[in-house]
Design a protein around this motif. Structure first.
Motif, PDB file in Angstrom:
ATOM      1  N   PRO A  11      43.260  48.335  47.481  1.00  0.00           N
ATOM      2  CA  PRO A  11      42.448  47.663  45.441  1.00  0.00           C
ATOM      3  C   PRO A  11      42.467  45.690  45.718  1.00  0.00           C
ATOM      4  N   ASP A  12      41.619  45.404  44.540  1.00  0.00           N
ATOM      5  CA  ASP A  12      41.335  44.256  43.874  1.00  0.00           C
ATOM      6  C   ASP A  12      43.657  44.063  44.288  1.00  0.00           C
ATOM      7  N   SER A  13      44.057  44.331  43.406  1.00  0.00           N
ATOM      8  CA  SER A  13      45.671  43.356  42.611  1.00  0.00           C
ATOM      9  C   SER A  13      45.860  43.444  44.285  1.00  0.00           C
ATOM     10  N   ALA A  14      45.801  44.225  45.390  1.00  0.00           N
ATOM     11  CA  ALA A  14      46.702  44.492  46.927  1.00  0.00           C
ATOM     12  C   ALA A  14      46.839  43.108  47.058  1.00  0.00           C
ATOM     13  N   LEU A  15      48.072  42.284  47.961  1.00  0.00           N
ATOM     14  CA  LEU A  15      48.319  41.496  48.603  1.00  0.00           C
ATOM     15  C   LEU A  15      48.120  40.978  50.303  1.00  0.00           C
ATOM     16  N   ALA A  16      48.223  39.949  50.514  1.00  0.00           N
ATOM     17  CA  ALA A  16      47.692  40.164  52.432  1.00  0.00           C
ATOM     18  C   ALA A  16      49.222  40.044  52.519  1.00  0.00           C
TER      19      ALA A  16
END
Ligand SMILES: CCCCCCCC(=O)SCCNC(=O)CCNC(=O)[C@H](O)C(C)(C)COP(=O)(O)OP(=O)(O)OC[C@H]1O[C@@H](n2cnc3c(N)ncnc32)[C@H](O)[C@@H]1OP(=O)(O)O
Length: 194
Positions: A11-16
């Motif tokens: 999702p767009d909220s995922a982090l590296a």
């Protein structure tokens, strides 16, 4: 990662992903987490005997020599075992994140047949992290790190607590692993055990 199914698209909220400070250094062997693991254990005569090494960032590499006991069609590797090789390589990423996680979903593409006697050069990397969900991708190249891609996979791993293993594994094996007099093996079997 192609993320062909929605479940494998971060999702767009995922982090590296962040490489843990205690992760093995690039090039360092990761070693087997459990000697009876079909993917990387030394005590499985017909196992894949994968030997993973840490890569840069949150990535790993591994090699798999396809032996006669790994056949599906005559002279060719069994597809399920190739998925196992990808799964196990992806599982080794746990050591780079220092997180305990298990495969929730594994989507595999078979691009070329893999003959017995081939060495599959595997690589895997975490692409994103969203809470307990770890998105990763892997590929296997024929006979050289830059050989043709024969298999690839996208995967979702889900972070779990150690109880996932201790409460669900067959008691005989759990007890044997917990009673292992070798402290390093005992810790590896449960600390970051995929
Ligand atoms: C050296 C390394 C060796 C590595 C070996 C390779 C690793 C393995 O093969 S591990 C063994 C195979 N895997 C398993 O046995 C796992 C069995 N499954 C389970 O135990 C559970 O279903 C488990 C832990 C994956 C998820 O259950 P649970 O902890 O209750 O979490 P749950 O709330 O259902 O899911 C968490 C999130 O993941 C998502 N998710 C879980 N499973 C999936 C799935 N199959 N597909 C897509 N998304 C999923 C959920 O939708 C949820 O997302 P959100 O937070 O956005 O709502």
């Amino acid at each position: 990662m192609s993320g062909r199914t929605p479940a494998l698209t971060p999702p767009d909220s995922a982090l590296a992903p962040v490489r843990h400070p205690d992760a093995p250094a690039p090039g360092e062997p990761i070693g087997s987490h459990y000697e009876h693991c079909f993917g990387c254990g030394g005590e499985q005569p017909h196992g894949l005997h994968l030997a993973a090494k840490a890569g840069e960032g949150v990535s790993v590499t591994a090699e798999f020599l396809v032996r006669p006991e790994h056949q599906g069609a005559p002279g060719l590797a069994h597809g399920g075992l190739l998925a196992t090789a990808l799964d196990d390589t992806l599982g080794a990423l746990n050591w780079l994140l220092r997180v305990i996680s298990v495969t929730g979903r594994l989507e595999t593409d078979y691009l070329r047949p893999v003959p017995v006697g081939s060495v599959l050069h595997l690589s895997a990397e975490v692409t994103a992290v969203d809470g307990r969900k770890i998105y990763a991708t892997a590929e296997g190249r024929l006979n050289a790190p830059d050989g043709p891609v024969a298999v690839r996979a996208d995967a979702l791993f889900v972070e779990v607590k150690v109880e996932h293993f201790t409460e669900n594994g067959r008691p005989e094996e759990i007890r044997a692993a917990m009673d292992d007099p070798d402290q390093i093996r005992r810790v590896r079997a449960f600390e970051v055990n995929p």
